[in-house]
Motif scaffolding. Sequence first.
Motif, short mmCIF file in Angstrom:
data_model
loop_
_atom_site.label_atom_id
_atom_site.label_comp_id
_atom_site.label_asym_id
_atom_site.label_seq_id
_atom_site.Cartn_x
_atom_site.Cartn_y
_atom_site.Cartn_z
N PHE A 17 0.87 -1.19 0.00
CA PHE A 17 0.00 0.00 0.00
C PHE A 17 0.89 1.23 0.00
O PHE A 17 1.38 1.66 1.04
CB PHE A 17 -0.91 -0.03 1.23
N ASP A 18 1.13 1.80 -1.14
CA ASP A 18 2.07 2.90 -1.30
C ASP A 18 1.35 4.24 -1.12
O ASP A 18 0.69 4.74 -2.02
CB ASP A 18 2.72 2.82 -2.69
N ILE A 19 1.46 4.81 0.10
CA ILE A 19 0.85 6.10 0.38
C ILE A 19 1.86 6.99 1.08
O ILE A 19 2.88 6.51 1.61
CB ILE A 19 -0.42 5.97 1.27
N SER A 20 1.58 8.26 1.10
CA SER A 20 2.45 9.21 1.80
C SER A 20 1.84 9.66 3.11
O SER A 20 2.48 10.36 3.89
CB SER A 20 2.73 10.43 0.92
N GLY A 21 0.60 9.29 3.36
CA GLY A 21 -0.09 9.71 4.59
C GLY A 21 0.19 8.78 5.75
O GLY A 21 0.47 7.59 5.59
N SER A 22 0.14 9.34 6.96
CA SER A 22 0.30 8.53 8.17
C SER A 22 -1.00 7.81 8.48
O SER A 22 -2.06 8.12 7.93
CB SER A 22 0.71 9.42 9.34
N VAL A 23 -0.91 6.83 9.38
CA VAL A 23 -2.08 6.01 9.75
C VAL A 23 -2.16 5.94 11.26
O VAL A 23 -1.15 5.73 11.94
CB VAL A 23 -1.97 4.58 9.17
N LEU A 24 -3.36 6.14 11.80
CA LEU A 24 -3.59 6.02 13.24
C LEU A 24 -4.60 4.91 13.46
O LEU A 24 -5.76 5.01 13.03
CB LEU A 24 -4.12 7.34 13.81
N VAL A 25 -4.16 3.84 14.13
CA VAL A 25 -5.02 2.68 14.41
C VAL A 25 -5.46 2.76 15.87
O VAL A 25 -4.62 2.79 16.78
CB VAL A 25 -4.28 1.36 14.14
N VAL A 26 -6.76 2.80 16.12
CA VAL A 26 -7.31 3.02 17.46
C VAL A 26 -7.96 1.75 18.00
O VAL A 26 -8.69 1.06 17.28
CB VAL A 26 -8.35 4.16 17.44
N GLN A 27 -7.66 1.46 19.25
CA GLN A 27 -8.31 0.35 19.95
C GLN A 27 -9.04 0.89 21.17
O GLN A 27 -8.46 1.58 22.00
CB GLN A 27 -7.28 -0.70 20.40
N GLN A 28 -10.31 0.55 21.29
CA GLN A 28 -11.09 0.97 22.46
C GLN A 28 -10.60 0.23 23.70
O GLN A 28 -10.12 -0.89 23.62
CB GLN A 28 -12.57 0.67 22.22
N TYR A 29 -10.73 0.91 24.87
CA TYR A 29 -10.33 0.26 26.12
C TYR A 29 -11.07 -1.04 26.31
O TYR A 29 -12.27 -1.15 26.10
CB TYR A 29 -10.62 1.17 27.32
N ARG A 30 -10.31 -2.06 26.71
CA ARG A 30 -10.90 -3.35 27.07
C ARG A 30 -10.20 -3.85 28.31
O ARG A 30 -9.00 -3.62 28.49
CB ARG A 30 -10.78 -4.34 25.92
N PRO A 31 -10.93 -4.49 29.22
CA PRO A 31 -10.32 -4.97 30.46
C PRO A 31 -9.09 -5.82 30.20
O PRO A 31 -9.04 -6.60 29.25
CB PRO A 31 -11.44 -5.78 31.13
N SER A 32 -8.07 -5.63 31.05
CA SER A 32 -6.80 -6.34 30.87
C SER A 32 -6.98 -7.83 31.09
O SER A 32 -7.73 -8.28 31.96
CB SER A 32 -5.77 -5.78 31.85
N LYS A 33 -6.26 -8.58 30.28
CA LYS A 33 -6.25 -10.03 30.43
C LYS A 33 -4.88 -10.46 30.91
O LYS A 33 -3.85 -10.03 30.40
CB LYS A 33 -6.55 -10.72 29.09
N ASN A 34 -4.85 -11.33 31.91
CA ASN A 34 -3.58 -11.82 32.41
C ASN A 34 -2.90 -12.66 31.35
O ASN A 34 -3.50 -13.55 30.76
CB ASN A 34 -3.77 -12.67 33.69
N ASP A 35 -1.66 -12.37 31.13
CA ASP A 35 -0.90 -13.08 30.11
C ASP A 35 0.41 -13.54 30.74
O ASP A 35 1.29 -12.77 31.03
CB ASP A 35 -0.61 -12.18 28.92
N ASP A 36 0.51 -14.82 30.98
CA ASP A 36 1.69 -15.36 31.64
C ASP A 36 2.94 -15.24 30.77
O ASP A 36 4.06 -15.35 31.27
CB ASP A 36 1.47 -16.84 32.01
N ASP A 37 2.75 -15.04 29.49
CA ASP A 37 3.91 -14.98 28.60
C ASP A 37 4.52 -13.59 28.53
O ASP A 37 5.56 -13.41 27.91
CB ASP A 37 3.50 -15.42 27.18
N ASP A 38 3.91 -12.62 29.18
CA ASP A 38 4.41 -11.26 29.05
C ASP A 38 5.85 -11.13 29.51
O ASP A 38 6.68 -10.50 28.88
CB ASP A 38 3.52 -10.28 29.84
N ASP A 39 6.11 -11.70 30.63
CA ASP A 39 7.45 -11.54 31.21
C ASP A 39 8.49 -12.37 30.48
O ASP A 39 9.68 -12.20 30.67
CB ASP A 39 7.44 -11.91 32.70
N LYS A 40 8.04 -13.28 29.67
CA LYS A 40 8.99 -14.14 28.98
C LYS A 40 9.42 -13.55 27.64
O LYS A 40 10.36 -14.02 27.02
CB LYS A 40 8.36 -15.52 28.74
N GLN A 41 8.66 -12.57 27.17
CA GLN A 41 8.95 -12.03 25.86
C GLN A 41 10.11 -11.06 25.91
O GLN A 41 10.34 -10.41 26.86
CB GLN A 41 7.71 -11.31 25.29
#
Length: 786
Positions: free
Chosen positions: A762-786
């Motif tokens: 996708f060849d464009i010169s414009g920037s892109v802003l991708v928005v995610q609405q707040y969602r409750p946090s999910k525990n992820d045991d792999d976070d500390d391993k990454q």
Amino acid sequence: MAAGDQQDGACNKELFNPIISMGWQYSGILVISHILQILLKPLGQASPIVQILAGFLMGPSGFSRIKKVEEFFIQSYNSGYYEFMALIFRTIIMFLIGLETDFPYLMRNIRPASIIACGSSIACTIFAAAVTFLVFQETSSHGSSFLMALMIIITLANAASPIVVRVAADLKFATSDTGKLAISSSLIADAYSVFLLFILSEFKTTSVVKWIGFLILYFIIVGVVIVINMYLANWLNRRNRNKKYLGNTEIFVLVAILYIAAMALEQLGFSSIIASFLIGSMFPRGGKAARTLLIKLTYPIHNFIFPIYFGNHGFRADVTKLKSLRNIIVFVILILSSIGGKIVGTLAACFHLKIPYREGVLLAFMMNLKGHVDMLALTIGLANELVLSENFYDVMIATIIVNTLLWGPIVAFMVRRESDIIGYRQIYFESHNPESELRILACVHSPRPVATMLGLIAASRGPREVPITAYLMHLVELPDKKKTNLMYNQKEDDELSDEDDYGGNDVVEINDAMDIFNTETGLLVHQIKTVSPFKRMHTDVCNTAEDIRASIIVLPFHKHQRIDGKLENGKQGIRPTNQKVLRHAPCSVAILIDRGLTSGSLNPSGSDSLQHVAILFFGGPDDREALGFSKRLGMDHHINLTIIRFLPLSSKRQISGVDVAQKTDDVLMAISNDEVEKEADSTVLADFHSRYVVTGQVGYVEKVVENGGETASALRDMAEMYSLFIVGKNGRGHSILTTGMSDWEECPELGKVGDFLASPEFDISGSVLVVQQYRPSKNDDDDDKQ
């Protein structure tokens, strides 16, 4: 024998000279306060209460009751030195509070803050006047009952702003509306007490003309210092253009000007408390001067000066002198009058302002914290012998300290209990009023995306009268140790000794970009720097967002644009950090794909050119969040905002044209989750259309497509039409509009459409802003391993 006694006395006096005695006392207060902080912090107690308690335990009410300790710490000839050091501490503390204060908020909310401060002060004045005669009689006082009334009024009406500021910060509600209102009200109450303090100190001067002359001179001195600071700060900023911070000599000059003004005002009979605050609050915020002052002053004041200043107040209290029943009765009456006046006055003001009852009670207790102007009033009264009764001063000092030690823990309990009112509340932009305050946290790893981030902040500003509080957080990687056989005092080749050294020349470039932005737009962006390993960096981002009560976090994409226009990967840890923040953020999150060619083009103050921004709407909570966030952009006359709604071919007959408010009975009979989302989309779009599209502020276009291939083709057709594309992360899940687009998906954290817009195809010169609405946090045991 007499000569020997004199020699022993001289030696003893040299051994326990004021400087050594004061140094030992301050050291003891520091040690005890830090120990108590470790013990009481898990119980949620704020540091000022702990520091006052440390001084209280070390003073004549505690350890100094032991004869040897009393002889060591309490010297009769030390009082002058203590008062001088209190003046030094008081001046720099109020200057820092002014420098940190959200002055625009104070000006916007001057009416409610003034009403609360006046309500509590007037009620306390009435209560103080009512009990003055009783206190005068029961403490066997001699002298002017009017001056005693003034001292009691100052004591009851005063709200110690340094304590209020630190309690609100430690209990993590200083950035809430309630916390900011409490701080603002306490500052105004302090001003009232300082005015009474001037009357108290200059009461013997009967000439009204002299009083007026002194007041005029007061404002002239403060005004001159503010103007000098403005020119000097701007000159120092230009002089140190290629440096991170100002030099120590330059900082010394700025602080010296403050102290010269403070001493001059003290000599005229004024307290320098409010003057120091005004000088700090009016100090130019943009540039290296303010940035360096904040960095250089914050650590020593928070870790050394505050414990000593508050601890010294506690040290002066002696509850052992409340032996007689009369003293105890006066002590109890004063404490009840203080809290009674604050509750009555504050709740009456809150009722007038329609502030909820529970918030009003918390404000009343916050306004009842003491230990600032009131201590100074008693010191002046004792030194000038305005009221001849040492018993009176002992009771008053004990009242001030015990009052704060009593109500401080109650405030901490109330803050925990009322977390549903003053706690961090997530904002959903789809239902958020665009004219309410926006708190945005933009993160960068390097200077490259700074210009576009600042442009996005400026574009999100909306109308000038709408408040925005923006933060730019510089995320600096702390490299893991590579060698395990180093001694404790050895560093690796690339390891730095000071956290301020991390970031290198990036810090200078970011500071310069911030200074230019502030000069051009007049918009203050607060700077934060965090140094941590990539595996824990997301925790710092999320904690900071919660502390500042951010409405949205904006993260940089892990790829940056090369000179040839292609995107290449940055540091390896950036992408995992973004993914973790998306999972655990306490608010909405946006990822900015900076195309480089538009960096700074979103800055509406930079030029009069019109910037074209597109919102790609496919449906779903994330797209509704993106639409809600875009409302502020549409309110700026430098931005041409267009909603591009993608519809499946099957919906063409149901929804046509821009009249999205029309709904058929089939939509209302929806049962499935998908139909509920469609209903929510239609409702949000209908409201948006009636407010912004009909009035001509925002454009509206519909694209009818059959599958993901046609969607991709439509996106390619508009590639060069817009400087910024805004899109929700997930759309409406598995939609026919994006079928097949995930076959070449590279970055799932951007969603199907966001990933396509960021792809090399996708060849464009414009920037892109991708928005995610707040969602409750999910525990992820792999976070500390990454």
